[in-house]
Design a protein around this motif. Structure first.
Motif, PDB file in Angstrom:
ATOM      1  N   PRO A   1      33.606  32.214  40.751  1.00  0.00           N
ATOM      2  CA  PRO A   1      34.615  31.161  40.606  1.00  0.00           C
ATOM      3  C   PRO A   1      34.147  29.745  40.917  1.00  0.00           C
ATOM      4  O   PRO A   1      34.911  28.808  40.738  1.00  0.00           O
TER       5      PRO A   1
ATOM      6  N   LEU B   1      33.848  25.905  33.053  1.00  0.00           N
ATOM      7  CA  LEU B   1      34.203  26.285  34.427  1.00  0.00           C
ATOM      8  C   LEU B   1      33.007  26.404  35.369  1.00  0.00           C
ATOM      9  O   LEU B   1      33.182  26.580  36.560  1.00  0.00           O
TER      10      LEU B   1
ATOM     11  N   PHE C   1      39.428  38.408  31.355  1.00  0.00           N
ATOM     12  CA  PHE C   1      39.890  37.264  30.566  1.00  0.00           C
ATOM     13  C   PHE C   1      38.757  36.304  30.218  1.00  0.00           C
ATOM     14  O   PHE C   1      38.938  35.095  30.209  1.00  0.00           O
TER      15      PHE C   1
ATOM     16  N   GLU D   1      44.450  26.026  43.641  1.00  0.00           N
ATOM     17  CA  GLU D   1      43.678  25.191  42.710  1.00  0.00           C
ATOM     18  C   GLU D   1      42.210  25.128  43.116  1.00  0.00           C
ATOM     19  O   GLU D   1      41.892  25.031  44.301  1.00  0.00           O
TER      20      GLU D   1
ATOM     21  N   GLY E   1      39.746  27.066  43.489  1.00  0.00           N
ATOM     22  CA  GLY E   1      39.377  27.951  44.587  1.00  0.00           C
ATOM     23  C   GLY E   1      37.877  28.118  44.733  1.00  0.00           C
ATOM     24  O   GLY E   1      37.146  28.125  43.748  1.00  0.00           O
TER      25      GLY E   1
HETATM   26  N1  SAH Z   1      36.615  35.288  33.769  1.00  0.00           N
HETATM   27  C1  SAH Z   1      37.299  34.447  34.716  1.00  0.00           C
HETATM   28  C2  SAH Z   1      38.660  34.040  34.250  1.00  0.00           C
HETATM   29  C3  SAH Z   1      38.623  33.183  33.020  1.00  0.00           C
HETATM   30  S1  SAH Z   1      40.216  32.632  32.534  1.00  0.00           S
HETATM   31  C4  SAH Z   1      37.340  35.156  36.059  1.00  0.00           C
HETATM   32  O1  SAH Z   1      37.044  36.354  36.160  1.00  0.00           O
HETATM   33  O2  SAH Z   1      37.645  34.507  37.056  1.00  0.00           O
HETATM   34  C5  SAH Z   1      40.285  31.064  33.328  1.00  0.00           C
HETATM   35  C6  SAH Z   1      41.279  31.110  34.460  1.00  0.00           C
HETATM   36  O3  SAH Z   1      40.670  31.630  35.622  1.00  0.00           O
HETATM   37  C7  SAH Z   1      41.795  29.754  34.886  1.00  0.00           C
HETATM   38  O4  SAH Z   1      42.839  29.324  34.054  1.00  0.00           O
HETATM   39  C8  SAH Z   1      42.275  30.037  36.281  1.00  0.00           C
HETATM   40  O5  SAH Z   1      43.511  30.688  36.257  1.00  0.00           O
HETATM   41  C9  SAH Z   1      41.249  31.045  36.766  1.00  0.00           C
HETATM   42  N2  SAH Z   1      40.171  30.410  37.546  1.00  0.00           N
HETATM   43  C10 SAH Z   1      38.846  30.448  37.292  1.00  0.00           C
HETATM   44  N3  SAH Z   1      38.154  29.808  38.242  1.00  0.00           N
HETATM   45  C11 SAH Z   1      39.064  29.375  39.134  1.00  0.00           C
HETATM   46  C12 SAH Z   1      38.975  28.644  40.352  1.00  0.00           C
HETATM   47  N4  SAH Z   1      37.800  28.245  40.843  1.00  0.00           N
HETATM   48  N5  SAH Z   1      40.120  28.364  41.013  1.00  0.00           N
HETATM   49  C13 SAH Z   1      41.310  28.753  40.539  1.00  0.00           C
HETATM   50  N6  SAH Z   1      41.453  29.444  39.395  1.00  0.00           N
HETATM   51  C14 SAH Z   1      40.339  29.749  38.701  1.00  0.00           C
END
Ligand code: SAH
Length: 513
Positions: free
Chosen positions: A14, A39, A96, A200, A202
């Motif tokens: 994350p 991300l 996802f 948010e 995280g």
């Molecule tokens: N494959 C990813 C998810 C991708 S979908 C996983 O396994 O985490 C993207 C969503 O992941 C964002 O809309 C949010 O809901 C969540 N997300 C990903 N990183 C995040 C983070 N650092 N903090 C909060 N939500 C996060």
């Protein structure tokens, strides 16, 4: 196709670089090209070796994100060139992450691949907020749900089932639909007072949380100005956050610090700051390129130590120490060539990190100046050396000019041997990401361990407003260089990584806030 390369579909977690798996970390080093998403954090991007090919597919072009189809084709094209491709995705590639879609085209073209699972935001983001997604007393299951509406806008969620399972609900991609989701749950019978949270960014230094109740969360999150990426959590476990929150409580929790270090030096400072809870971006403001074969060094070392008087070897960086021995080995010379002769050999190091590097080769420095700078080294050696001693400085090409005057004024003979060139390089994409972090106020401080790291940083990040930067400098000379650009400056009390860390703690640590 026997020429084809291979694709690793890997999760980067994350955001906190410490949550990369060992396998993904190794692939960042070993792959030929890295194809990454929006991300992926700056901290993780900064681990990509300079010179590695990178493709950012998370970038908006005009109003559109790159289409999934295009990404699939890029992976295929790169693999067909025979490359080892690291497809780096946020979290876990199969949660996802559209990981399945990216494989279909590869499978059709018989491209070999591997999946490297990552730490998903669904459980890690709550964990960094002190929320266990399951708990014997509160939730015996958790359910990860997409909050993204269908393209035609019709409802995708079966709220009745979600409420009836009575587990913790984790919504990804749900921020814009938060109100709709929470209302849907409440209409299906969820008690509006059920604890709920929105988390948010995280695991990053900028992480924020709003803990509230299902009936009020949308309003509270709106008031707090919560933005993406964010996870929405519904369930009794959310109430544990207050008791279990920990990430922000660390001495440097919530701080993001950019450190400018020579790429090849060990990141002792990064490790110290991370262990105190800071998020650390390592900008390879400077990297070193060894001069090889180094005939000047070969000549100098053939004569070194043959004369009866005193001979000094001066080292000015840990990288210099390592490269010195590498270059000797290239000429099949070892330490006996240098220390096994008639002269009295003395060794000087510019500071504690260089001293430590020498110790790794079994050499204890005779002189380390009190003040970490080239002039300080020159003065310290001039004060200790015998009148007609010969000095050999082995260091960077175009190193600080201030080393030589004190030595020459003392009547010493000086040989200045360049071992390596200093080059400035940072990925354009990494630069852009860092640039926008600065603009958002997401970087609390920048550390500099030499005047050349200041020069490298300024050259690399030329677009920045340097006056808004808080610079932590290792010594006076470095501070002087940073001051030229109007940075706000703090200087370590002693020229060591420990002292720099202490200074940062004192000024940015929780207890000073
Ligand atoms: N494959 C990813 C998810 C991708 S979908 C996983 O396994 O985490 C993207 C969503 O992941 C964002 O809309 C949010 O809901 C969540 N997300 C990903 N990183 C995040 C983070 N650092 N903090 C909060 N939500 C996060």
């Amino acid at each position: 196709m026997d020429q084809s390369g291979k694709v690793w579909l890997a999760g980067a977690g994350p955001g906190d670089a410490g949550l990369l798996t060992v396998k993904t970390r190794e692939l960042i080093e070993s792959s030929d090209v890295i194809v990454y998403d929006a991300l992926i954090s700056a901290e993780i991007l900064s681990l990509i070796p300079p010179g590695k090919e990178v493709i950012n597919v998370g970038k908006r072009s005009g109003h559109h994100l790159m289409m999934q189809q295009e990404i699939n084709e890029i992976l295929l094209r790169e693999a067909q060139k025979g490359k080892n491709v690291l497809r780096l995705k946020g979290g876990d590639p199969f949660v996802f992450g559209r990981g399945g879609e990216e494989l279909e085209l590869l499978v059709r073209h018989h491209i070999p691949f591997e999946i490297v699972p990552g730490i998903t935001s669904a459980s890690a983001v709550p964990a960094y907020a002190g929320i266990p997604v399951t708990h014997r007393d509160h939730a015996s299951s958790f359910h990860v749900v997409t909050g993204h509406p269908r393209q035609d806008g019709t409802e995708t969620l079966d709220y009745d089932s979600l409420v009836n399972v009575e587990g913790t609900l984790v919504f990804l991609m749900g921020l814009t639909s938060m109100e709709r989701i929470l209302n849907g749950l409440i209409e299906a019978g969820l008690d509006p007072d059920t604890p709920a949270a929105v988390l948010e960014k995280g695991t990053l230094a900028a992480q924020r949380r709003v803990v509230s109740a299902a009936g009020r969360l949308a309003e509270d999150a709106g008031r707090a100005g919560i933005g993406t990426p964010a996870v929405i959590l519904v369930g009794k476990v959310c109430a544990l956050s207050e008791q279990f929150c920990w990430a922000e409580e660390r001495p440097l929790g919530g701080r993001q610090i950019l450190i400018t270090r020579p790429r090849m030096s060990s990141s002792a400072l990064a490790g110290k700051l991370r262990s105190l809870g800071a998020q650390v971006i390592e900008l390879p403001a400077i990297s070193t390129r060894s001069i090889s074969p180094n005939f000047a060094l070969q000549r100098a070392m053939k004569q070194f130590g043959d004369r009866a008087g005193e001979e000094w070897l001066l080292f000015t960086s840990p990288a210099g120490v390592r490269i010195f021995f590498e270059q000797l080995a290239e000429f099949k010379m070892d330490v006996r060539h240098i220390f096994g002769r008639s002269a009295r050999v003395k060794i000087a190091a510019i500071g504690s990190a260089t001293e430590k590097a020498l110790r790794g080769y079994g050499l204890l420095a005779d002189v380390v100046p009190d003040v970490y700078c080239a002039a300080g080294l020159g003065e310290a050696v001039a004060a200790c050396a015998q009148p007609r001693a010969r000095i050999t400085a082995v260091r960077a090409m175009s190193g600080s000019e201030e080393l030589l005057p004190p030595l020459l004024e003392a009547g010493l003979k000086v040989d200045d041997i360049p071992l390596y060139e200093t080059v400035y390089e940072t990925h354009e994409q990494v630069k852009e990401k860092i640039q926008s972090l600065f603009e958002e106020g997401g970087i609390d401080a920048v550390t500099f361990t030499s005047a050349s790291t200041v020069k490298g940083f300024v050259q690399t990040m030329e677009q920045l407003d340097f006056q808004s930067i808080h610079a932590f400098c290792i010594g006076a000379q470095t501070a002087e260089e940073a001051a030229k650009f109007g940075m706000h400056i703090s200087t370590a009390k002693e020229a060591s990584m420990d002292s720099m860390t202490e200074q940062i703690l004192e000024e940015l640590g929780r207890h000073g806030r």
